[in-house]
Design a protein around this motif. Structure first.
Motif, mmCIF file in Angstrom:
data_model
loop_
_atom_site.group_PDB
_atom_site.id
_atom_site.type_symbol
_atom_site.label_atom_id
_atom_site.label_comp_id
_atom_site.label_asym_id
_atom_site.label_seq_id
_atom_site.Cartn_x
_atom_site.Cartn_y
_atom_site.Cartn_z
ATOM 1 N N PHE A 5 60.266 73.646 9.114
ATOM 2 C CA PHE A 5 60.297 72.192 8.926
ATOM 3 C C PHE A 5 60.666 71.487 10.227
ATOM 4 O O PHE A 5 60.035 70.499 10.619
ATOM 5 N N LEU A 6 61.686 71.981 10.932
ATOM 6 C CA LEU A 6 62.099 71.326 12.167
ATOM 7 C C LEU A 6 61.032 71.444 13.249
ATOM 8 O O LEU A 6 60.840 70.515 14.050
ATOM 9 N N ARG A 7 60.335 72.563 13.286
ATOM 10 C CA ARG A 7 59.229 72.692 14.247
ATOM 11 C C ARG A 7 58.105 71.709 13.901
ATOM 12 O O ARG A 7 57.443 71.165 14.781
ATOM 13 N N LYS A 8 57.927 71.483 12.617
ATOM 14 C CA LYS A 8 56.930 70.520 12.168
ATOM 15 C C LYS A 8 57.326 69.096 12.580
ATOM 16 O O LYS A 8 56.478 68.290 12.990
ATOM 17 N N VAL A 9 58.634 68.806 12.491
ATOM 18 C CA VAL A 9 59.127 67.509 12.964
ATOM 19 C C VAL A 9 58.836 67.375 14.459
ATOM 20 O O VAL A 9 58.347 66.333 14.928
ATOM 21 N N TRP A 10 59.128 68.429 15.223
ATOM 22 C CA TRP A 10 58.919 68.393 16.664
ATOM 23 C C TRP A 10 57.449 68.128 17.018
ATOM 24 O O TRP A 10 57.147 67.264 17.849
ATOM 25 N N THR A 11 56.554 68.866 16.389
ATOM 26 C CA THR A 11 55.133 68.722 16.734
ATOM 27 C C THR A 11 54.543 67.411 16.224
ATOM 28 O O THR A 11 53.486 66.981 16.686
ATOM 29 N N THR A 12 55.230 66.767 15.287
ATOM 30 C CA THR A 12 54.804 65.432 14.866
ATOM 31 C C THR A 12 55.066 64.423 15.981
ATOM 32 O O THR A 12 54.284 63.500 16.205
ATOM 33 N N PHE A 13 56.166 64.605 16.701
ATOM 34 C CA PHE A 13 56.544 63.678 17.767
ATOM 35 C C PHE A 13 55.964 64.073 19.128
ATOM 36 O O PHE A 13 55.653 63.211 19.944
ATOM 37 N N ILE A 14 55.850 65.379 19.390
ATOM 38 C CA ILE A 14 55.484 65.872 20.723
ATOM 39 C C ILE A 14 54.188 66.682 20.626
ATOM 40 O O ILE A 14 54.096 67.629 19.832
ATOM 41 N N ASP A 15 53.214 66.325 21.457
ATOM 42 C CA ASP A 15 51.932 67.043 21.389
ATOM 43 C C ASP A 15 52.002 68.327 22.222
ATOM 44 O O ASP A 15 53.034 68.665 22.824
ATOM 45 N N GLN A 16 50.875 69.049 22.288
ATOM 46 C CA GLN A 16 50.849 70.353 22.950
ATOM 47 C C GLN A 16 51.089 70.270 24.447
ATOM 48 O O GLN A 16 51.494 71.232 25.083
ATOM 49 N N GLY B 209 53.314 68.331 25.670
ATOM 50 C CA GLY B 209 54.684 67.883 25.840
ATOM 51 C C GLY B 209 54.824 66.387 25.915
ATOM 52 O O GLY B 209 55.892 65.874 26.284
ATOM 53 N N GLN B 210 53.768 65.645 25.568
ATOM 54 C CA GLN B 210 53.792 64.180 25.620
ATOM 55 C C GLN B 210 54.148 63.610 24.250
ATOM 56 O O GLN B 210 53.882 64.223 23.210
ATOM 57 N N LEU B 211 54.713 62.405 24.279
ATOM 58 C CA LEU B 211 55.061 61.724 23.036
ATOM 59 C C LEU B 211 53.793 61.374 22.267
ATOM 60 O O LEU B 211 52.886 60.743 22.802
ATOM 61 N N ALA B 212 53.730 61.796 21.003
ATOM 62 C CA ALA B 212 52.535 61.586 20.184
ATOM 63 C C ALA B 212 52.680 60.383 19.253
ATOM 64 O O ALA B 212 51.777 60.095 18.470
ATOM 65 N N ILE B 213 53.793 59.686 19.325
ATOM 66 C CA ILE B 213 54.053 58.548 18.451
ATOM 67 C C ILE B 213 53.313 57.318 18.984
ATOM 68 O O ILE B 213 53.281 57.061 20.195
#
Length: 931
Positions: A753-764, A766-770
């Motif tokens: 779940f926490l890794r899923k939170v991370w990849t929701t905010f940060i793309d591959q 390492g940039q902010l995906a929001i």
């Protein structure tokens, strides 16, 4: 950083919080305060296992949540550092308890910080063994020593006011809680020597010194509390324990019995805890009265809540410790009775109360029935009667009391029936199923009328009076140990005198040996140059018990550096009492009762402004270990995989389950066979019978213990999965108050779940995906359902369901492919109390100027949670023919009419017979059509 490097993130933010003192409470603040506290932990050498942080994480979540809501939060954690384990280790190794305590505190502190707990800075430095702390424990003891209980004002008062009363009136008109048996005039008081006056005052002081029966453990060289003795041996080490009289300090807690009961109505505590305290205090209304003894001048005083059942008394029982046993026993029975007394008095009260085996001895003596001339009542001694409760003697009414009934039946004693319409079976034990019979002036009276009538008759006869009794005892406050607070007391001619407050703290001296002194004294008795003073006085060689420092520690946290007082008055008024207190139910009586007593005394003496320390109390459940088992074929070095065990047993072969370290077993119960063989020399050449190429272990849920090799170190979990994963998983395990087993299978889900939170905010990359942009109504609905649910669950401490809500929210918004800042920034705020490290990192990456710990809780807007419209699939004979969008609040009849009017449906039902319309609210509409 494209990958979720939880180690680096957690180290970064833990260092930031420490350096910036992020979680320091503000002592001068206009904000509302919130004081959240965990029960004082003892820093054992074993360190923490994953069961210990359960409550600590829960209070940390509440503390962080309250900070976000704008409260001035105090969330401290110090250490209850005096105690028997450190002393026993010192006896075994010669290592000074202070050294091992410092090592253990350092280990606990490191482990607590690794979990990311938002504790008050510097609070970890507070420990009861610090002389600057126990200076104030000694000071409070002296305040209690210098007090007496005035029944007229119903409070403790300085001993000086009692002296003033003696100087003016002697003992006349005095209404005090005391043990003094004599009386004197004002002139007589003034004529007493200083020493005589001091001895008299000892019978009135709230802290007093007397010989009492205690649980003495010769091997440990100390007195043990009742809960430290199990089946006649010490809980620690299994050493024999005997009962013996020793000079001990005690507190007149019984003076506070009614106030301790009444105070339970002012606090928000679990029902079972308040019930245990009420039972421990044990308030009983009844009568004290006397029986004369045949052929003797002695009288036996008894207390009974049912004096009206006196006509059903067919025998009497004295506690084995009762002094009249030795006086009244007949010559022909003396040997067997005294042998029984010696056996019974060495058993703890807990054992005696729980014992099912019936034991006792007839003394050969008889009492006279006060209302039946010529009737003799046999006098027995039995261990089910306790010397410390009531008068230590009972009139036994076997038709009205279960234990009396069982005793009479066992020894063939008559069981007279004194009630109308009932017999001597189980029904009779309450004595409330009928009116009294064959009882002279009580005949025909119901219980409510019979009890006062009986008291009136006893008083008229001059042999008794109505009274209130308590099960509560004055607690022992002495231990024959080294590692505890020294008493600020010296003895002159055997009389205790207090030290002057300028001499505090009285520090523990260095000792050459931690072994007990002679005649049951503590190790301090061996330090003769410390004990024996130049003026001939002698120091107290006992030390205070472990609960001394923990009875007031909650008052020190918000004034740690105060050298002038144990607490500043203004700070105490602001912070107290504790808003949320969380800990184990094993402290239901001891610690909680002592803390309440100390608080009430300090309140009476105008030293603090409140008389209950803990407003809301919650007991967390236990996290149990999930032990892993291998199965050894008996008398071989062959181990059979779990799935094959039944096959071998069917062949008549015996297999022995053996615990193996859980660290050797993965989340699917598969054993690492190489680690197993390297574990012990005897398993080096073990033969492992596998299934599908694997060795699958069995498991069982039991207490987490090194003995079962099922202890899981939280630092290992933090290293492998991260502190945020540990925090989330422990909350997700189940309701906070329930016991639940630890499982490595479940922790994988929290990690994902926490890794899923991370990849929701940060793309591959390492940039902010929001992204920016206005959220739609579905996104807003998901967000505000989350805010409302998490807010409610934290307030209710339903923390497991809050974690579920996080997972549900993330799944829902990901289906909508949403990554909008307006949705995910508030999401981080709700997640921050549970997983603060990842929340801080992502909050910073969103460009926010300060840490999320200093942000504001998101506003919950209920209107966003409403569903404006719902789309119903409309079926005809089970096949969807149209989609109907209607108002979410529309009723069944209106939905039915809207479905029938839909153009697509009209074309399908034209000219046909509609037999039934089924509306399943918020799901589907189904038309059953014929023709």
């Amino acid at each position: 950083m494209s990958n979720y490097d939880f180690i680096a993130i957690e180290q970064k933010w833990q260092a930031f919080w420490k350096e910036n003192r992020t979680f320091a409470a503000h002592q001068d603040s206009d904000k509302l305060k919130y004081y959240v506290l965990d029960m004082f932990p003892y820093p054992s050498g074993k360190g923490l296992h994953v069961g210990h942080p359960l409550g600590y994480i829960a209070t940390d979540i509440v503390a962080r949540y309250k900070r976000l809501q704008g409260y001035n939060v105090l969330h401290p954690m110090g250490f209850d550092a005096f105690g028997l384990p450190a002393e026993q280790y010192a006896i075994d190794t010669g290592q000074h308890p202070a050294v091992t305590t410092d090592q253990n505190v350092a280990m606990f502190t490191r482990q607590l910080e690794r979990i990311g707990l938002a504790h008050e800075p510097d609070s970890h430095s507070m420990r009861t063994c610090d002389p600057e702390y126990y200076r104030w424990t000694q000071w409070i003891f002296l305040r209690i020593f210098h007090s007496w209980y005035n029944k007229d004002t119903d409070k403790a008062e300085p001993i000086a006011s009692l002296v003033s009363h003696f100087e003016a009136h002697g003992t006349d008109k005095l209404n005090a809680h005391h043990d003094y048996a004599g009386s004197f005039t004002a002139e007589e008081w003034k004529g007493f020597s200083e020493e005589e006056q001091h001895k008299i005052l000892l019978d009135f002081r709230l802290a007093y010194n007397a010989y009492t029966e205690v649980n003495w453990c010769p091997a440990l060289g100390t007195v043990l509390a009742n809960d430290e003795v199990v089946n006649g041996v010490s809980e620690r080490g299994g050493h024999p324990v005997v009962r013996k009289p020793m000079r001990q300090w005690a507190f007149r807690m019984k003076a506070y019995a009614d106030r301790l009961l009444d105070g339970l109505n002012q606090v928000d505590w679990p029902g079972p805890i308040t019930e245990q305290q009420r039972n421990w205090i044990g308030r009983s209304e009844g009568a004290n009265f006397y029986f004369e003894v045949e052929g003797s001048d002695a009288t036996i005083e008894v207390f009974s809540t049912r004096p009206d059942t006196i006509f059903g008394a067919s025998f009497m029982v004295l506690a084995p410790e009762h002094p009249l046993v030795a006086e009244l026993v007949s010559a022909d029975k003396r040997d067997e009775v005294m042998e029984y007394v010696e056996w019974a008095k060495n058993r703890t009260e807990v054992e005696r109360q729980q014992e099912k085996k019936i034991t006792g001895k007839f003394t050969g003596a008889y009492a006279k029935h006060p209302f039946k001339e010529g009737m003799q009542i046999p006098i027995w001694t039995a261990d089910y009667v306790l010397w410390g409760y009531g008068t230590g003697a009972i009139m036994a009414v076997p038709c009205g009391d279960e234990r009396d009934h069982a005793f009479a039946g066992h020894f063939g004693i008559p069981i007279p029936n004194i009630f109308h319409d009932i017999d001597t079976t189980e029904e009779a034990y309450t004595g409330k199923t009928g009116t009294l019979a064959n009882s002279e002036f009580l005949d025909g009276l119901a219980v409510a009328d019979a009890i006062p009538a009986a008291i009136q008759a006893l008083e008229a006869k001059g042999i008794g009076t109505g009274t209130i009794n308590y099960r509560l005892r004055d607690p022992n406050f002495s231990r024959q140990r080294y590692w505890g607070e020294p008493f600020p007391i010296v003895y002159r001619n055997g009389v205790p005198y207090p030290l002057d407050e300028s001499e505090l703290p009285l520090r523990l001296p260095e000792v050459a040996s931690y072994q007990p002194g002679g005649d049951g004294e503590g190790p301090l008795a061996n330090v003769t140059d410390w004990v024996n003073l130049p003026d001939g006085a002698r120091r107290e060689t006992n030390t205070m018990p472990g609960y001394a420092g923990s009875s007031w520690y909650f008052l020190r946290y918000f004034d740690l550096q105060n050298n002038d007082a144990f607490v500043d008055g203004d700070r105490e008024k602001y912070w107290m009492n504790v808003d949320l207190y969380l800990g184990g139910s094993e402290h239901a009586v001891g610690h909680l009762l002592y803390s309440r007593f100390w608080t009430k005394v300090l309140f009476d003496l105008d030293l603090i402004s409140h008389d209950e320390p803990f407003q809301k109390l919650v007991n967390q459940g236990m996290i149990q270990g999930r032990s892993s088992l291998v199965y050894r074929l008996r008398d071989t070095n062959t181990f059979v995989s779990k799935g094959l065990v039944k096959q071998y047993e069917a062949e008549g072969k015996l297999l022995d389950p053996i615990h193996v370290p859980v660290q050797y077993v993965d989340g699917n119960d598969v054993l690492d066979t190489d680690q197993f063989k390297a574990w012990r020399e005897e398993y080096k050449n073990a033969e492992l019978v596998l299934e599908d190429g694997k060795y699958v272990c069995g498991f069982q849920v039991e207490k987490m213990s090194k003995r079962y090799h099922n202890v899981v170190n939280p630092e290992d979990i933090c290293n492998d999965y991260g502190a945020d994963t540990l925090r989330l998983y422990e909350m997700f395990l189940g309701p906070l108050e329930d016991a639940k087993p630890w499982s490595m299978q479940g922790i994988e889900g929290a990690s994902r779940f926490l890794r899923k939170v991370w990849t929701t905010f940060i793309d591959q990359e390492g940039q902010l995906a929001i992204t920016d942009g206005q959220p739609n109504k579905d996104e807003l609905r998901a967000l505000h359902v989350l805010i409302g649910k998490v807010q409610h669950d934290i307030e209710a401490l339903s923390l497991n369901t809050a974690v579920s809500e996080f997972m549900k929210f993330l799944n829902e918004v990901q289906k909508q492919k949403s990554r909008k800042r307006a949705i995910f920034e508030p999401f981080l705020l709700t997640l921050a109390p549970f997983a603060p490290h990842i929340a801080e990192e992502l909050w910073e990456r969103l460009g926010n100027p300060g840490p999320i710990a200093n942000a504001e809780w998101p506003e919950y807007i209920e209107s966003h949670t409403k569903v404006a419209s719902i789309t119903y699939p409309v079926q005809i004979n089970g096949k969807v023919r149209a989609q109907l969008e209607v108002d979410a609040d529309l009723g069944k009849e209106d939905i039915e009419q809207a479905a029938l009017a839909h153009p697509d449906i009209q074309s399908w039902i034209e000219g046909k017979n509609i037999r039934k319309v089924i509306v399943v609210p918020k799901r589907i509409v189904n038309l059953v059509v014929q023709g």
